[in-house]
Design a protein around this motif. Structure first.
Motif, short mmCIF file in Angstrom:
data_model
loop_
_atom_site.label_atom_id
_atom_site.label_comp_id
_atom_site.label_asym_id
_atom_site.label_seq_id
_atom_site.Cartn_x
_atom_site.Cartn_y
_atom_site.Cartn_z
N UNK B 12 -45.80 -38.05 55.72
CA UNK B 12 -45.18 -39.41 55.34
C UNK B 12 -44.23 -39.45 57.18
N UNK B 13 -44.41 -40.82 57.53
CA UNK B 13 -44.44 -41.05 58.95
C UNK B 13 -43.11 -41.88 58.97
N UNK B 14 -41.74 -42.27 60.62
CA UNK B 14 -41.13 -42.53 60.95
C UNK B 14 -39.93 -42.31 61.98
N UNK B 15 -39.17 -43.41 61.86
CA UNK B 15 -38.48 -43.03 63.35
C UNK B 15 -36.97 -43.47 62.53
N UNK B 16 -36.35 -42.25 63.53
CA UNK B 16 -34.97 -41.89 62.45
C UNK B 16 -34.73 -41.60 61.38
N UNK B 17 -33.99 -42.51 60.75
CA UNK B 17 -33.54 -42.63 58.76
C UNK B 17 -34.71 -42.89 58.11
N UNK B 18 -35.46 -43.50 58.94
CA UNK B 18 -36.60 -45.65 58.78
C UNK B 18 -38.35 -44.42 58.18
N UNK B 19 -38.70 -44.24 57.18
CA UNK B 19 -39.61 -44.32 57.01
C UNK B 19 -41.17 -44.93 56.48
N UNK B 20 -41.94 -44.93 57.96
CA UNK B 20 -42.67 -46.42 58.01
C UNK B 20 -43.82 -46.34 56.80
N UNK B 21 -44.76 -44.71 56.85
CA UNK B 21 -45.73 -44.25 56.51
C UNK B 21 -45.45 -43.34 55.39
N UNK B 22 -45.87 -43.27 54.08
CA UNK B 22 -45.31 -42.48 53.68
C UNK B 22 -46.78 -41.90 52.56
N UNK B 23 -46.52 -40.63 52.88
CA UNK B 23 -47.41 -39.30 51.88
C UNK B 23 -49.35 -39.91 51.83
N UNK B 24 -49.81 -39.78 53.15
CA UNK B 24 -50.81 -40.33 53.06
C UNK B 24 -52.16 -39.83 53.77
N UNK B 25 -52.87 -39.51 53.74
CA UNK B 25 -53.81 -38.19 53.39
C UNK B 25 -55.62 -38.41 53.96
N UNK B 26 -55.54 -38.61 55.34
CA UNK B 26 -57.28 -38.47 55.27
C UNK B 26 -57.45 -37.72 56.57
N UNK B 27 -58.88 -37.97 56.77
CA UNK B 27 -59.23 -37.15 58.42
C UNK B 27 -60.40 -38.14 59.04
N UNK B 40 -49.68 -56.51 60.69
CA UNK B 40 -48.26 -56.17 62.07
C UNK B 40 -47.14 -56.31 61.26
N UNK B 41 -46.75 -54.81 61.80
CA UNK B 41 -45.60 -54.15 61.17
C UNK B 41 -45.97 -53.06 59.83
N UNK B 42 -46.90 -53.00 59.66
CA UNK B 42 -47.57 -52.01 58.40
C UNK B 42 -47.86 -50.22 58.60
N UNK B 43 -47.77 -49.95 60.16
CA UNK B 43 -47.77 -48.41 60.60
C UNK B 43 -48.73 -48.05 60.85
N UNK B 44 -49.44 -48.84 61.73
CA UNK B 44 -50.54 -48.62 62.14
C UNK B 44 -50.31 -48.13 63.72
N UNK B 45 -49.28 -48.03 64.46
CA UNK B 45 -48.54 -47.08 65.30
C UNK B 45 -48.20 -46.86 65.34
N UNK B 46 -48.00 -46.04 64.35
CA UNK B 46 -46.43 -45.36 64.11
C UNK B 46 -47.81 -44.16 63.70
#
Lengths: 275, 257
Positions: B12-27, B40-46
């Motif tokens: 799970x990835x994010x900034x501060x208290x905000x979670x942008x992408x939750x529980x992802x798994x891939x290789x 736009x704003x979906x969390x790609x850059x995160x």
């Protein structure tokens, strides 16, 4: 008075004012290129005012520190606080700087009300930009700051340029943009603090903006911009002090007026070149 | 089995208290041409920042490169719009920035660095622009210069953030062709982030589609389906084959015939 006599008087009777304003001109014009490039010109104005505030505080018995130390201390604390606040998203950058700018002037005026009369005159003289009575002690302090700050900027010239141009990519290569940014502001804050104490806020802010903008108008490469800006910063004090003596003008406004004249000529030259 | 080059394990990835992408798994395997797509704003850059090590996962793990090995050298190509254009750096100066880490603090670029810069400029066909101010170039030329800069660091993986954003069609196709050829000739791992679905549909081998409550990984044929994209963008979207190319169109597939 003949021109040669004026130059002789400047060199022999006011060497610290002449050479002091030249090194301030070189240092601030160099830092100014980064300040203009980073679009934080207002920060230059803020730091000069904060520096004067620190200086004014040392005239009060309660904060009886050496003037330079007071000025440097308040400026560096402000720089460190601003380096945090300016990256926040809640309040726009300009607004943060505006708050510090207005508050530092207000507090300075309040402090001056409580300072002894004779010392108020000294602060006011500094604010008017009477640079002719720079003391040897202040000059050598400024010269020391010049060597340290300039050497650091030149040693890490490529790193500062990279982090300013593209902080994200620099971060992927292991650079820490926040650390470099803080180092930049600490060096700039120290230079502005010493310079403001020596030559006043008008001259320092003038040098931070006018020579870099002139250089950007007349030169089309980065090295040329730094070189031209520093040259203007070195020559403007000599011409300005000469004119101040010749026409009996106050020295700092005369030097800033010369720098503005160079800017006006640079602008005309850039317009003609485009056509 | 070869270990994965990059692995997200319930991250799970994010900034501060905000979670942008939750529980992802891939290789992502070494040598893959991988796309990260989404609105736009979906969390790609995160996700990209997590790959580059700029942010740490809030939970789960992100593993990059072999465990205990040296850090992976990424050649990062940022969005052109975020660069500062006040100072007129020349093309040569911009590309040289890619060598700064190898050159080291305080030291100046040497002959070897200049040769590498020349080679990279030639590789992306912008050697004639070397003395021009970077800020005066067209979007396509700027992108080539930024790719040259990324190559100058001798990277193990090329990471591109919206490389074709705001470009006209010829420049866009030319940049995608260049990226494809860089991948093909050296088997370099390429990770491309984009919101332009056509770009990935016809170029990458595998991709991840990212949205707040939607994350799917697979080949373009598996992932870029009308049903998936309609759910993702919440409008009818059709995926058609036109002259051998995959095209993503608004509207359902019946409306396009």
């Amino acid at each position: 008075m003949q021109p040669t006599e004026i130059l002789g008087t400047l060199v022999h009777e006011f060497p610290y004012a002449l050479f002091g304003s030249i090194i301030v001109g070189i240092l601030c014009s160099f830092i100014g290129v980064y300040i203009v490039a980073k679009r934080v010109v207002f920060l230059g104005a803020v730091l000069t005012q904060v520096s004067v505030l620190g200086l004014t505080a040392t005239f009060l018995p309660l904060f009886a520190l050496p003037h330079t130390l007071g000025s440097l201390g308040v400026t560096l604390v402000t720089v460190l606080v601003l380096s945090r606040l300016l990256t926040g998203r809640k309040v726009p950058r300009d607004a943060v700087l505006g708050v510090v700018f207005a508050s530092s002037i207000a507090v300075r005026i309040l402090l001056m009300q409580k300072a002894p009369k004779v010392e108020v005159a000294e602060v006011e003289s500094l604010l008017r930009g009477d640079i002719l009575f720079v003391t040897p002690g202040l000059f050598f302090l400024m010269a020391g700051a010049f060597v340290v700050v300039m050497a650091t900027y030149l040693l890490f010239f490529k790193e500062f340029n990279y982090v300013i141009f593209d902080p994200d990519t620099a971060a992927t290569q292991g650079y820490r943009p926040a650390v470099w940014e803080t180092l930049f502001y600490v060096l700039a804050g120290a230079a502005i603090s010493f310079a403001t104490h020596m030559v006043g806020d008008l001259l320092v802010f003038g040098f931070l903006v006018l020579p870099p903008v002139s250089a950007m108008l007349i030169t089309r490469n980065v090295t040329g911009i730094f070189t031209s800006s520093v040259l203007i910063g070195a020559v403007a004090p000599v011409v300005g002090l000469f004119l101040a003596f010749y026409f009996d003008f106050p020295s700092s406004p005369a030097i800033v007026a010369v720098a503005f004249l160079v800017l006006a000529i640079s602008w005309v030259q850039s317009v003609v070149r485009i056509r | 089995m070869e270990p994965s080059f990059i692995e997200f394990d319930h991250a799970s990835l994010g900034y501060g208290r905000k979670v942008v992408v939750r529980d992802i798994s891939f290789v992502i395997q070494r040598g893959e041409y991988f796309g990260l797509v989404g609105p736009n704003g979906s969390g790609k850059t995160t996700i990209l920042r997590a790959i580059l090590g700029s942010i740490r996962p809030r939970s789960g793990q992100v593993r990059v490169g072999p465990t205990g090995g040296p850090p992976v050298r990424f050649g990062y190509v940022p969005q052109r719009e975020i660069l500062d254009y006040v100072l007129p750096y020349t093309v040569q100066q911009v590309v040289m920035m890619g060598r700064y880490r190898q050159i080291g603090l305080i030291r100046r670029p040497g002959k070897v660095d200049r040769e590498i810069i020349q080679e990279c400029l030639e590789h992306v066909a912008v050697q004639d622009l070397r003395d021009r101010p970077f800020k005066d170039l067209s979007g396509g030329q700027k992108q080539r210069v930024l790719i040259a800069r990324a190559l100058a660091s001798r990277p193990e993986a090329l990471v591109l953030d919206e490389p074709t954003n705001g470009m006209d069609l010829p420049s866009r196709l030319s940049i995608l062709e260049l990226i494809g050829s860089l991948h093909a000739e050296s088997s370099m791992t390429v990770i491309m982030v984009t919101h332009l679905l056509d770009d990935v549909a016809n170029h990458v081998k595998r991709l991840a589609v990212v949205e707040r409550n939607f994350f799917q990984v697979g080949s373009p044929e598996e992932v870029l389906t009308g049903a998936n994209l309609s759910a993702l963008y919440q409008i009818p979207v059709a995926v058609e084959r036109v002259r051998g190319r995959t095209v993503v169109l608004p509207g359902d597939s019946h409306a396009t015939h």
